[in-house]
Structures are given as structure tokens and as C-alpha cells.
Design a protein around this motif. Sequence first.
Motif, PDB file in Angstrom:
ATOM      1  N   PRO A  95       0.822  -1.220   0.000  1.00 23.85           N
ATOM      2  CA  PRO A  95       0.000   0.000   0.000  1.00 23.85           C
ATOM      3  C   PRO A  95       0.853   1.267   0.000  1.00 23.85           C
ATOM      4  O   PRO A  95       2.022   1.246   0.412  1.00 23.85           O
ATOM      5  CB  PRO A  95      -0.804  -0.117   1.301  1.00 23.85           C
ATOM      6  N   GLY A  96       0.248   2.365  -0.439  1.00 17.92           N
ATOM      7  CA  GLY A  96       0.938   3.649  -0.395  1.00 17.92           C
ATOM      8  C   GLY A  96       1.090   4.158   1.027  1.00 17.92           C
ATOM      9  O   GLY A  96       0.595   3.542   1.978  1.00 17.92           O
ATOM     10  N   LYS A  97       1.756   5.306   1.140  1.00 15.60           N
ATOM     11  CA  LYS A  97       2.098   5.780   2.491  1.00 15.60           C
ATOM     12  C   LYS A  97       0.921   6.429   3.215  1.00 15.60           C
ATOM     13  O   LYS A  97       0.885   6.487   4.440  1.00 15.60           O
ATOM     14  CB  LYS A  97       3.272   6.759   2.396  1.00 15.60           C
ATOM     15  N   ILE A 115     -14.832  -4.096  -7.864  1.00 12.18           N
ATOM     16  CA  ILE A 115     -13.488  -4.692  -7.962  1.00 12.18           C
ATOM     17  C   ILE A 115     -12.857  -4.770  -6.574  1.00 12.18           C
ATOM     18  O   ILE A 115     -12.783  -3.770  -5.855  1.00 12.18           O
ATOM     19  CB  ILE A 115     -12.607  -3.857  -8.930  1.00 12.18           C
ATOM     20  N   ARG A 116     -12.421  -5.974  -6.224  1.00 17.83           N
ATOM     21  CA  ARG A 116     -11.794  -6.167  -4.909  1.00 17.83           C
ATOM     22  C   ARG A 116     -10.288  -5.956  -5.012  1.00 17.83           C
ATOM     23  O   ARG A 116      -9.715  -5.961  -6.106  1.00 17.83           O
ATOM     24  CB  ARG A 116     -12.097  -7.567  -4.392  1.00 17.83           C
ATOM     25  N   THR A 117      -9.677  -5.812  -3.836  1.00 16.14           N
ATOM     26  CA  THR A 117      -8.240  -5.530  -3.782  1.00 16.14           C
ATOM     27  C   THR A 117      -7.498  -6.599  -2.994  1.00 16.14           C
ATOM     28  O   THR A 117      -7.883  -6.931  -1.871  1.00 16.14           O
ATOM     29  CB  THR A 117      -7.986  -4.156  -3.119  1.00 16.14           C
ATOM     30  N   ILE A 118      -6.439  -7.132  -3.617  1.00 14.48           N
ATOM     31  CA  ILE A 118      -5.510  -8.006  -2.894  1.00 14.48           C
ATOM     32  C   ILE A 118      -4.371  -7.109  -2.439  1.00 14.48           C
ATOM     33  O   ILE A 118      -3.717  -6.461  -3.261  1.00 14.48           O
ATOM     34  CB  ILE A 118      -4.945  -9.108  -3.812  1.00 14.48           C
ATOM     35  N   MET A 119      -4.175  -7.055  -1.144  1.00 14.69           N
ATOM     36  CA  MET A 119      -3.143  -6.157  -0.620  1.00 14.69           C
ATOM     37  C   MET A 119      -1.898  -6.976  -0.248  1.00 14.69           C
ATOM     38  O   MET A 119      -1.985  -7.972   0.469  1.00 14.69           O
ATOM     39  CB  MET A 119      -3.694  -5.428   0.614  1.00 14.69           C
ATOM     40  N   GLY A 120      -0.770  -6.535  -0.750  1.00 17.43           N
ATOM     41  CA  GLY A 120       0.475  -7.265  -0.482  1.00 17.43           C
ATOM     42  C   GLY A 120       1.442  -6.461   0.359  1.00 17.43           C
ATOM     43  O   GLY A 120       1.235  -5.277   0.645  1.00 17.43           O
ATOM     44  N   ASN A 151      -4.246  -3.690  10.120  1.00 16.89           N
ATOM     45  CA  ASN A 151      -5.139  -2.879  10.956  1.00 16.89           C
ATOM     46  C   ASN A 151      -5.764  -1.725  10.179  1.00 16.89           C
ATOM     47  O   ASN A 151      -6.933  -1.391  10.361  1.00 16.89           O
ATOM     48  CB  ASN A 151      -4.382  -2.335  12.169  1.00 16.89           C
ATOM     49  N   ASN A 152      -4.967  -1.150   9.296  1.00 19.96           N
ATOM     50  CA  ASN A 152      -5.467  -0.010   8.520  1.00 19.96           C
ATOM     51  C   ASN A 152      -6.608  -0.396   7.591  1.00 19.96           C
ATOM     52  O   ASN A 152      -7.547   0.377   7.392  1.00 19.96           O
ATOM     53  CB  ASN A 152      -4.345   0.597   7.675  1.00 19.96           C
ATOM     54  N   TYR A 153      -6.492  -1.586   6.970  1.00 19.56           N
ATOM     55  CA  TYR A 153      -7.405  -1.879   5.854  1.00 19.56           C
ATOM     56  C   TYR A 153      -8.325  -3.072   6.060  1.00 19.56           C
ATOM     57  O   TYR A 153      -9.151  -3.350   5.198  1.00 19.56           O
ATOM     58  CB  TYR A 153      -6.589  -2.067   4.561  1.00 19.56           C
ATOM     59  N   LYS A 154      -8.199  -3.759   7.173  1.00 24.51           N
ATOM     60  CA  LYS A 154      -8.974  -4.997   7.341  1.00 24.51           C
ATOM     61  C   LYS A 154     -10.489  -4.749   7.330  1.00 24.51           C
ATOM     62  O   LYS A 154     -11.249  -5.629   6.922  1.00 24.51           O
ATOM     63  CB  LYS A 154      -8.569  -5.747   8.621  1.00 24.51           C
ATOM     64  N   ASP A 155     -10.910  -3.587   7.751  1.00 29.55           N
ATOM     65  CA  ASP A 155     -12.346  -3.319   7.791  1.00 29.55           C
ATOM     66  C   ASP A 155     -12.854  -2.594   6.544  1.00 29.55           C
ATOM     67  O   ASP A 155     -14.015  -2.178   6.480  1.00 29.55           O
ATOM     68  CB  ASP A 155     -12.686  -2.494   9.045  1.00 29.55           C
ATOM     69  N   TRP A 162      -4.609 -10.952   1.933  1.00 23.52           N
ATOM     70  CA  TRP A 162      -3.276 -10.391   2.143  1.00 23.52           C
ATOM     71  C   TRP A 162      -2.262 -11.319   1.484  1.00 23.52           C
ATOM     72  O   TRP A 162      -2.387 -12.538   1.584  1.00 23.52           O
ATOM     73  CB  TRP A 162      -2.945 -10.281   3.633  1.00 23.52           C
ATOM     74  N   ILE A 163      -1.245 -10.727   0.838  1.00 28.39           N
ATOM     75  CA  ILE A 163      -0.148 -11.556   0.313  1.00 28.39           C
ATOM     76  C   ILE A 163       1.151 -11.113   0.980  1.00 28.39           C
ATOM     77  O   ILE A 163       1.519  -9.930   0.931  1.00 28.39           O
ATOM     78  CB  ILE A 163       0.002 -11.435  -1.219  1.00 28.39           C
ATOM     79  N   LEU A 164       1.818 -12.073   1.594  1.00 26.04           N
ATOM     80  CA  LEU A 164       3.072 -11.766   2.287  1.00 26.04           C
ATOM     81  C   LEU A 164       4.266 -12.113   1.395  1.00 26.04           C
ATOM     82  O   LEU A 164       4.543 -13.272   1.124  1.00 26.04           O
ATOM     83  CB  LEU A 164       3.141 -12.558   3.597  1.00 26.04           C
TER      84      LEU A 164
END
Lengths: 414, 535
Positions: A95-97, A115-120, A151-155, A162-164
Motif C-alpha cells: 500500500p501507499g504511504k 473490484i476487490r483488492t488483494i493487498m500485499g 489494521n489499517n485496511y482490514k475493515d 493479504w499476500i506476504l
Amino acid sequence: MKKFIFILAIFIFLGGLTGMASKPKADVYIKRLKNDHYQLIAGGKVFVVKGVCYNPVPVGKNHEYDWWSDPAKPWIVDGKLMQEMGINTIRIYQPGKDPQAVKEVIKDLYELYGIRTIMGHWLGFWEYPCPFYGDKNFQDRIKAGVIEMVNNYKDQPGILMWILGNENNYSCLGQVNPWSTEEIDQEPNLQKQKAMRAEIFYSYVNDLAKEIHQIDSNHPVALGNGELIGLEFADKFSGEVDLVACIIYRGKTFGNLFNSLRAAFDKPILISEFGADCYDAYKMQEDQNMQAFFLESQWRQVYENLANNKEGAGNCLGGAMFEWVDEWWKHNESSPDTWGVHDTGSNWSNGSYYFDIKAQDNKNMNEEWFGIVALSDDLENGLNKRIPRKAYYVIREFWKNPDSEPQTRNRKSR
Amino acid sequence: MRSLRLLLLLAFSFQLSLRQAQGTSPKDTERSRSAVYSSFAQQDDRLVDLNKQKEIYFADNQYSEFIELLNSKRRKDKDIASYIDYYIALTRYHQLKYLEEEQLWDEYFNKGNDYRNDIVTKTDKVIKATTPQEDLRIYSELLSWQYHKDLADAFEEEALANLMSSVLEHSKKSSDILMIKEVADRFLLYGLKQEPKKLYKVYVDKIASTDIEDEELTKIAKGFYDEGNLGLAQAIYDVCIERSINSKTKDQAIDLLSEVARLFAYKDEGVKDTDYAEGVFRNLEQLGGEEAFDQELLYLRAYNLEKAKDYLKTKDNYIDLLMRYPKTAYKDRVLYKLGIIFTYALRDIKSGRVYFDQLAQREINFSPHVISGLYQLGILSQWERDSASAKEHYNKLLELAGEDLSETVVLTRQRLNEIDQGKPLEYNLKTFLNVSLKDEYSALDMSRVDLRASLYKISKAESVSVATTAYAMQSGCMQVDLEYLWSGNIGKSTPSSDQLSFDTSYADPGTKEINLVVVSATGIVERSLDLLDVQ
């Protein structure tokens, strides 16, 4: 006695309600079917990831550009084009800052286009001098960043998973972004050294997955992995992850990937990065057909291995092709004067993309030409004009009717 | 009856394409084969025309037109439905390949799914309608497997297992041995190893079960060898050898084994299989002991192993040669090679020096290998920082070489300059010595780098290409840049560290060692060496 039974019944009923209330179905989760196939469920429905990797860096800028805060809002234009094509997911590497800006992008894409988002998260892979997965301080610092992201984006409605990491596993082999510890340095056997690094890395990812699950039960956690390299260690040390997100560049086919994964690490798979460039490095000219040819073939294999395909592996959840738009900064990232030039130089070689493998030094992969949408240096409402390539249309047609492809013998096509 | 005719047509069409693929065989080999085949299968000339039509349509890439023709034939004769289905699937398979090769994308994207659908549904239909005893079933399964193999999809394994099972069942009842060979050849073409071996064995057993004479069988084997079908040639030679050991005199069996070993042993030109040759050499040793090997054959065995880069066995055989034939014409070459192999391949500097010393102590007959032996002793001393000893060897070399052997003399002067100016040993050479001789690199066993020359026996001034392939670890989209540190006696060329290959030639005779160390940003990847003989 009757009174007692009545009170007990009320108690049990309320208790049940409380239990149900405390354990609602996750928004997104993975379902293992009776035939051991896997499905991704999102919003109560089977969700096949028809994704694209998204990093809309404008011409003339590089990866440090904060497109999330771009007043021209590229995701609005892109989201519409994506929706028209059939894309239902974007994959973000990190994610951005500015969390508010990131939330707005996720929200807009989801609310406007579904459109959904996969956050890495890169897990510090590109830090200089190198990632120190064996160092506690490094681990803690990266972990704090990952937890902050969750925490920022889970809700945020629209988050898919999430991709680690991405291809961090290659660092365990010692050739790319190498790292070590004193203990590893003392081990003379090179194979054992690799095994020691793999144990450290995959155990660390496991810890992260565990912590994420504690704070967010609504979204699956994926292990980002280059190819299937090292997954025998993931099998031992990364049991907490819900799926594997693999980066695969094998040309026309994924080969035996899906069955091999079953044997190495029986988790569902998202092909989180695959695709083809559209520049023929041999003929030195753009070739949109070549890119469309590879992408169509790759998507066919993704579909063959989705759940409930009798003869496929049934462990594929979908894919995210690389990538939405070209990135003009990539070929020579240290020279800002080239970021505004669409470089035709090739950075690496891959024989599986055989049409242009006879290019000089066999370097046929053109990093700046992977977009299924081209960028023009002409501006339109403050954005580089988007020009969908052949692959955009070919995949759009494929998604409209994947059933037209014979999937297996003696079986109704999907 | 009609089905039988069509079936024979198929058999014939495959024979035809097989012959086309294999080219023209020598007449006597062809006669031997024809004699064998005639006892197995027959042709039906009445249906040859249809197959010829297919060839004509395919040659002009008129695939859809051929399908129209097939459909019109189906309308006229419904009994041939399965055959028509098979040909439609086969045609679509070739059509898709053609579209991809020619990059005719409009048709590929518009019709590709329909064509793939034809391949899958038509072959499935034929497979369901036939039994493994029928040729059509085998050809349909072969086509189905090829289709899935090309895609490397999830059905490939199952298609292969089904095909193998059907072919084996078919072979029990059918007399058509060409079918078995056709499938095995196709497997070989796709790089399979075990399956063709298994089928060739069935094929060869069928042939061997006839009353075919040994001499005829050997001719057939040689025919396949000449065509480059090594798998089949080896399977037949194995039968010949077995027959020979069981029914001929020991001398006759030894003669056959020697002949087969010579045939497959390493040579610059022509067909070779170093592993198979060594297997035959081992059989020969078992049968005839050391007496079965004359000087030439013993040298050939060692040389074959050297080219296979099995240096442990190479040195055993070279030592054996020197012990049994102390005055062999190969003596100096073998001594030098033993010195190189012990020192740089086996990391045994002490033993290596023994052989270089044997050359260096020569007082007469100073061959190029004597000069090279002195050079090696010099660089080993220089690497050990024993400059006095190194200079002694270098000076003796210059004295003996005079104006001859200019390449080694030039190298020697470079080394002497380094000593005189207090400079370290040339970087690439020093790195090679470090990696070959220091314990810290003992895990490197030459397995990660393949180093090959285009020719290994060359004349002075003859051009030779040297190339390497490093098996670097996977790194995904992140390219690992490798450097190639060339050293040793690499002739007139001076390849830079970014060159994976180079062309060179030599001005002087002798054995030339080419050294290579492959380096990545994170350290040494591997080393390798190669030996060329200049006449």
C-alpha cells in the motif's frame, strides 16, 4: 421442573445466539470441498479471481510516485475499463504511504465497479543492503509494518486477501538479495545453508500469518512465492498460511504446477503474477498478438484447474496477470531521463516465451511492455491516455465464455 | 472388411511418414528390414490414395478443405465415421500448430477454441468406440497424448498412461510392429526416456522372436544407428550382444562388443553415446578381462570417459593404459592429462605433480606435453608463492622450447613477468587454481557448469568453438548476472568475462586445457575444465 427446563432452554438459546454472534462467517474465506478441491468464497459467493497487478505509474515517473494521491484518480478511469473487461480484482504489491488515500482507492474500486483488492507487502525484500530475515530487529520492524497494514485496511469493504512477500524465497537460495546469519555462515554445506535460510524465512511468514489471523479473521493470508521453490519448507514451517500466491512465468503453459503443488504443499493456489510482454525483442517491434496468445493460453489453464473440474487439480482460485498498464521507468530505473521513454531494451531471458528468444543474448523479456493496456504520452484529463491492447479484448472474450473450451473428456464443460 | 482396409491404410500411412522422417536407408539395411516387416504387416494399396490426398492437403496447409473432403466421405460411407473423426482431430491438431507457427492470429483467436474442441471430442469419440486391439485406438490415444503434452496440462499424465497401456495390450495381439516403433519414436521426439525404451524392447523382442539371422539383426541395428535412432539401435544391439554371448564363441562375442563400443564411443563427428559405450566396455571387460582390450581400445575407453567428464574413471583407465603399455604412443599425452585431471578435477595436487614431474624430468624427446608439463609445474609453484621453483620450471621450459610452441612460451613469459614485477598470478587463472585447490571450495564438483568444445581433435589453425552453460539457481524475474572467468591455454582468442562462448584456434600442437570459473554477484558459482588435442 417445567420452569427449570424453560429457563434452561432460554439460556441455551441465548447462549447459541451469543455464540453465533461472536463467530460470524468471514467475508472472504477458503472452502475445502468434499473432493478436496478449493474455492474462494467472498461475500457468500464463489469468487474466481480474475485479477490484474496494478501499479499505474505515469509516464516520466518511477515506482516512488504516489499515484494513490494523484488528483487525476487513475483508478477511476482504469476501474471502468477493468469492469468492462471482466476484471474483478486488482493486486497491489504494497500500500501507499497515506492510509486515507489507499482506503479511497479500495473503496472507489469496490463501490463503483465491484473490484476487490488483494493487498500485499514486500516484507522488506527491496531494502538495502538486503533483507535480514535472520535478524530479530529486522523481523520486528517488518512485522510492525505488516500489522499496521492489516489494521489499517482490514475493515475496508473490498479487501480480498493479504499476500506476504513476492519472490522473497529466492533469497534463501543465496543468489538474489542474499542474507545470512552467523550460524548459517559456519555451516560448510551449501545445501544445508539454503535449508537453514528457508526454515528461518518460512517460519517468519508463519508467525506473520498467525498474528494476522488473530486480528483479522475476515480475510485469508497468502504466502507470496516465486515458482514452487522452497515450498517443501513451507509445508513444514508455514502451516498458518491459507494459500500460496505464486509468481509463474512459464510461457504458454503452467505445466504440472497445480499437481506439483498438491504434492509439495497442499494449499490452494492463486497465480498472483503471470503474463507476457508484448514486445518482440527479435523483430524489434510491438507484437500484441504474441502477448494475447500467451495470456489466453495461461487463463485457459487457470480455469482448467479451478474447483470441480474433474480432471484438473482443483486447487486454483484464479490469477492476477501482470499487469494493467506499462511501466516506462523499469528498464533503466536509475536513470530518470529514461522514465519518459518507452524503452525497448530487454532485462531478462525466458525461453518459454519462444517467439522472440532468438533476440540478442536471448534477452526477450521487455519489462516495460507487460501492460494489457498501453500508455500514451498524450494526456487525457490529466492522465496518460489508456489504449487497451489485443490481450484486453481476447481475455475479455475468454471470460465471457470460458465454457467454449473443452475442459475434459466425458464431462460437461464449465 | 472396409474397417480392415482402413486400418491397413493407417498402418501404411504411418510407415510412409516414418520413412519420410527417417530419410533413405542403405539398401541392404532396407532389404533386411523389409524382410522382417513383411512377416508382420501387409499393405492395402487400394486405400493409399486417401492418405496421399491428406499429404497433399497438408503440404498446402489446406486443413479446412481437407476436413470438408473428410465430411463428404463420411456422408457417403457412414461405416468409416471413426476414421473420419480421427483424421479431423489430426487435421485440427496440425492446423493449430500451423496457425501458431505462422502467427495467423485472427484465425487462431477466432477459431482456436473450436479446433481444440474438435481435437478433444473427436479423439474421445474414437477412443470410446474402439478397443486397444485396434490401430485406430492407438493413433487416437497418441494424438490425444500429444495434444495434452504440448499444452503440458493436467491430462497429460493420464493420457500417457492410457496410451502405454493400450500399446502394450495391442502388441500382445497385433502383428503390427511398426505401430510400436511409431509410438516409441514419437515418445523419443518428445524427450521421453523410459517409455520409448520399454516399447523398443517390445519391438525388438518381436523381431528377435522370428528366425532372423544374427547378421541381419546387426544390419538392422546399424541401420537405425546410421539414422540416428540410438535408442532403437541400442535395444537391437543389446539383443545381438546377448545372442552372441549365449551362442557364439568368446572371441566372436568379444569382436561384436568391441565393434559396438567403438561405434558409440566419443568421436567429434557422427553419432555417439558415451554412457552406452562405457556400458558395453564394462560388458567387454567382464567377458574377456583385460585381454579383451588392446592398446587402442583401452585408450578409446579412457578417452570416451574423459569426454563424458567422468574424471575419476578416466584416470583409472589412463593409469591402466600406462601400466599395460608403458611405451604407448599416447604416453606423453596421457601423462599430461593425468596431471591435469588429478590436480584440477580431483583436487589432488600431489598426485598431479607426480605426472607433470614425469614429463619434466625427460632428458630426450621433448614433446609439446613435456613443455606444457613444465608450465603446469611453474604455475603450481607460483600459486604456492614459491617463486624460485616457479622460475626454475619456467626457465627450463624456455630453454627447451626455443622458438617453438609460441603459445606456451608467451604464457610462460607472462608468468615470469608477474614474478619479476612482484605482481600476483593473472586473476582468472589464480581464481581457477583457488577454486580447484582450496578446501573452502570443495563443495564445487563441476556439476553446475557444462563446458563443451565443438571439436576435441583439431589441427593447427583449425577453428573451434567453446561454449558454456551454467545451471544457475532459479531467480524468477530477477536476473542473476554471471561472469565467466576464462583461463588456461585458450589459443588466439581472449574472451571477456561476459562471453559465454568464443571461437579460437591454436598455433602449436599438444593438449590444451581450457579453464573456467563462473561467478555471480554473491560469489563463485562453479568451475569447469575441458581438454582439446591439437595435432
